[in-house]
Scaffold this motif. Structure first.
Motif, PDB file in Angstrom:
ATOM      1  N   ASP A 190       5.931   5.405  -4.512  1.00  0.00           N
ATOM      2  CA  ASP A 190       5.813   3.955  -4.413  1.00  0.00           C
ATOM      3  C   ASP A 190       4.354   3.539  -4.557  1.00  0.00           C
ATOM      4  OD1 ASP A 190       4.583   4.284  -1.880  1.00  0.00           O
ATOM      5  OD2 ASP A 190       6.382   3.674  -0.779  1.00  0.00           O
ATOM      6  N   GLN A 191       4.104   2.237  -4.448  1.00  0.00           N
ATOM      7  CA  GLN A 191       2.756   1.708  -4.657  1.00  0.00           C
ATOM      8  C   GLN A 191       1.761   2.215  -3.609  1.00  0.00           C
ATOM      9  OE1 GLN A 191       5.458  -0.201  -3.927  1.00  0.00           O
ATOM     10  NE2 GLN A 191       4.968  -1.590  -2.247  1.00  0.00           N
ATOM     11  N   ASP A 192       2.255   2.730  -2.494  1.00  0.00           N
ATOM     12  CA  ASP A 192       1.378   3.270  -1.452  1.00  0.00           C
ATOM     13  C   ASP A 192       1.217   4.783  -1.546  1.00  0.00           C
ATOM     14  OD1 ASP A 192       1.027   0.699  -0.308  1.00  0.00           O
ATOM     15  OD2 ASP A 192       2.935   0.913   0.767  1.00  0.00           O
ATOM     16  N   HIS A 213       7.118   4.231  -9.041  1.00  0.00           N
ATOM     17  CA  HIS A 213       6.445   4.679 -10.253  1.00  0.00           C
ATOM     18  C   HIS A 213       6.772   6.142 -10.528  1.00  0.00           C
ATOM     19  CE1 HIS A 213       3.958   1.052 -10.275  1.00  0.00           C
ATOM     20  NE2 HIS A 213       3.965   1.189  -8.960  1.00  0.00           N
ATOM     21  N   GLN A 216      10.279  -2.114  -2.748  1.00  0.00           N
ATOM     22  CA  GLN A 216       9.047  -1.389  -3.047  1.00  0.00           C
ATOM     23  C   GLN A 216       9.024  -1.071  -4.534  1.00  0.00           C
ATOM     24  OE1 GLN A 216      11.365   0.054  -0.915  1.00  0.00           O
ATOM     25  NE2 GLN A 216      12.053   1.871  -1.965  1.00  0.00           N
ATOM     26  N   THR A 217       7.848  -1.059  -5.097  1.00  0.00           N
ATOM     27  CA  THR A 217       7.701  -0.731  -6.508  1.00  0.00           C
ATOM     28  C   THR A 217       7.606   0.776  -6.641  1.00  0.00           C
ATOM     29  OG1 THR A 217       6.532  -2.805  -6.861  1.00  0.00           O
ATOM     30  CG2 THR A 217       6.327  -1.156  -8.577  1.00  0.00           C
ATOM     31  N   CYS A 269       6.788   2.305 -14.504  1.00  0.00           N
ATOM     32  CA  CYS A 269       7.403   1.750 -13.303  1.00  0.00           C
ATOM     33  C   CYS A 269       8.916   1.853 -13.408  1.00  0.00           C
ATOM     34  CB  CYS A 269       6.964   0.295 -13.142  1.00  0.00           C
ATOM     35  SG  CYS A 269       7.684  -0.496 -11.693  1.00  0.00           S
ATOM     36  N   TYR A 300       0.730   9.086 -15.838  1.00  0.00           N
ATOM     37  CA  TYR A 300       1.557   7.945 -15.470  1.00  0.00           C
ATOM     38  C   TYR A 300       2.644   7.745 -16.522  1.00  0.00           C
ATOM     39  CZ  TYR A 300       2.921   3.275 -13.949  1.00  0.00           C
ATOM     40  OH  TYR A 300       3.633   2.193 -13.504  1.00  0.00           O
ATOM     41  N   CYS A 354      10.494  -1.993 -12.224  1.00  0.00           N
ATOM     42  CA  CYS A 354       9.842  -3.249 -12.605  1.00  0.00           C
ATOM     43  C   CYS A 354      10.692  -3.981 -13.639  1.00  0.00           C
ATOM     44  CB  CYS A 354       8.459  -2.979 -13.200  1.00  0.00           C
ATOM     45  SG  CYS A 354       7.263  -2.406 -11.981  1.00  0.00           S
TER      46      CYS A 354
END
Length: 140
Positions: free
Chosen positions: A93-95, A24, A21-22, A37, A34, A40
């Protein structure tokens, strides 16, 4: 466990787990800034491991590696490297799933338990001096 064995073990773990999972970082008092990442590739413009990007550059105001900035200063309330930070960066995560806060603050109620977060907190000063080298140790 000596540090070489630990880094090899950690490299294995991060290579297997953290690419699934990415992750952030979001900072500020409302976690609305922000900060890049977390896992990444070094060539990703949003990566904290990209020394030429906004989030991996030691001079950028948005970088956790900027020792003089709000998000990388050892005394800032927004920095993961402050033992007294009230608003350390959140890991999501991205979600949008929350993985805790990246923080040295031992009293933080939701301090991240992720191996990667623990390594960053333990070795942040060394990482800041050799970002790409540490990326290689942790992710390859």
């Amino acid at each position: 466990m000596n540090s070489k064995k630990f880094l090899l073990f950690l490299s294995f773990l991060t290579g297997c787990i953290f690419h699934a999972q990415t992750l952030h970082l979001y900072g500020g008092s409302n976690q609305d800034q922000y900060l890049g990442c977390l896992n990444c590739d070094t060539f990703d413009k949003d990566s904290i491991w990209n020394s030429f990007g906004d989030f991996g550059n030691i001079l950028s105001s948005k970088s956790i590696w900027n020792a003089s900035g709000n998000y990388g200063n050892a005394y800032s309330t927004y920095s993961p490297w402050s033992a007294y930070a009230s608003y350390p960066p959140a890991i999501v995560d991205q979600d949008g799933n929350f993985y805790g806060y990246l923080t040295l603050n031992p009293y933080a109620s939701e301090k991240s338990k992720l191996e990667l977060a623990q390594v960053l907190c333990t070795y942040h000063d060394s990482i800041r001096k050799d970002i790409s080298g540490w990326y290689g140790k942790l992710f390859r």
